[in-house]
Design a protein around this motif. Structure first.
Motif, mmCIF file in Angstrom:
data_model
loop_
_atom_site.group_PDB
_atom_site.id
_atom_site.type_symbol
_atom_site.label_atom_id
_atom_site.label_comp_id
_atom_site.label_asym_id
_atom_site.label_seq_id
_atom_site.Cartn_x
_atom_site.Cartn_y
_atom_site.Cartn_z
ATOM 1 N N TYR A 51 0.798 -1.239 0.010
ATOM 2 C CA TYR A 51 0.069 -0.040 0.045
ATOM 3 C C TYR A 51 0.982 1.221 0.035
ATOM 4 C CZ TYR A 51 -2.533 3.734 2.306
ATOM 5 O OH TYR A 51 -3.314 5.009 2.468
ATOM 6 N N ARG B 145 2.898 1.943 -3.274
ATOM 7 C CA ARG B 145 2.133 2.636 -4.441
ATOM 8 C C ARG B 145 2.344 4.127 -4.519
ATOM 9 N NH1 ARG B 145 -1.954 -1.081 -2.993
ATOM 10 N NH2 ARG B 145 -3.267 0.334 -1.946
ATOM 11 N N ALA C 60 -3.223 6.936 -2.519
ATOM 12 C CA ALA C 60 -3.080 5.558 -2.356
ATOM 13 C C ALA C 60 -4.346 5.163 -1.077
ATOM 14 C CB ALA C 60 -1.963 4.890 -1.895
#
Length: 240
Positions: free
Chosen positions: A98, A101, A108
């Motif tokens: 996560y 990104r 995100a």
């Protein structure tokens, strides 16, 4: 190490969470004014996390942190201790996909940390929804504003859109505060060097150019910043 701050999220109650055009514009205008009134970059960050809780739909907690490759997150400002705990989850382990990104995308989102592709450590903290927005980015580090909520799927496309508008204001205010701080420091340094030059002129009976050259040579020889050397000369002069 970056300075760290803890702030309460109980202020700015006059700001609207609505996504309707006029109210959103009014809220962002008020936020921009308060961001630009801050006295330093650190004060800008503290104000930004407070405002994020008031402006962004669904947000309960917010923090700003720095992320570096293969390094722990460093929390710069936060509205609740749970934000620091969430950032500390990355200590000693590779960042969750996560977070990764954010190196290639400005936003995100994690819809539910308790889901199979979520982050159970965040879920254990009671943080189910996460929305992160880039403030600054280069090859070595990211500065990120992250918002959290206790309910899953708290942040939709509207929240992300408002978040990007808000972080644009934060970024501009942060750049302005940084420039003001740099200019203020430059003026202070100039004044210190001027005072030190005057002391050397009187002490050594030399002109201003020779006194300044003497400061520069000593600074290079001793590997000391010119500002710090000037302070030493002034302090010595005051002690005579």
């Amino acid at each position: 190490m970056p300075k760290r701050f803890v702030v309460a999220a109980s202020e700015f109650s006059e700001l609207s969470r609505s996504d309707t055009g006029f109210e959103l514009a009014e809220g962002l205008t008020t936020a921009a004014q308060q961001l630009h009134e801050t006295s330093s970059p650190h004060a800008t960050l503290r104000t930004a996390v407070r405002l994020a809780v008031r402006i962004l739909p669904g947000v309960e907690y917010a923090g700003i942190s720095v992320i570096e490759p293969k390094s722990d997150r460093q929390t710069l400002a936060w509205t609740d201790e749970v934000v620091r705990s969430a950032d500390a989850l990355n200590a000693g382990r590779e960042h969750h996909p996560y977070w990764n990104r954010l190196w290639t995308a400005p936003v995100a989102r994690m819809e539910d940390s308790a889901a199979e592709d979520g982050d159970l450590a965040l879920s254990d903290l009671g943080l189910r929804s996460v929305l992160s927005l880039r403030l600054r980015a280069d090859r070595r580090r990211l500065t990120v504003l992250t918002a959290y909520a206790r309910e899953p799927r708290a942040f939709d496309e509207s929240a992300a859109r408002i978040g990007r508008l808000f972080t644009a204001h934060v970024g501009i205010a942060l750049d302005s505060a940084t420039l003001r701080e740099q200019l203020t420091e430059a003026m202070r340094t100039r004044d210190l060097i001027g005072q030190a030059t005057g002391i050397l002129m009187e002490r050594l009976d030399i002109d201003a150019s020779e006194a300044f050259d003497s400061l520069v040579r000593t600074s290079q020889r001793e590997n000391v910043k010119l500002r710090d050397l000037a302070r030493r000369v002034i302090d010595a002069g005051e002690g005579e």
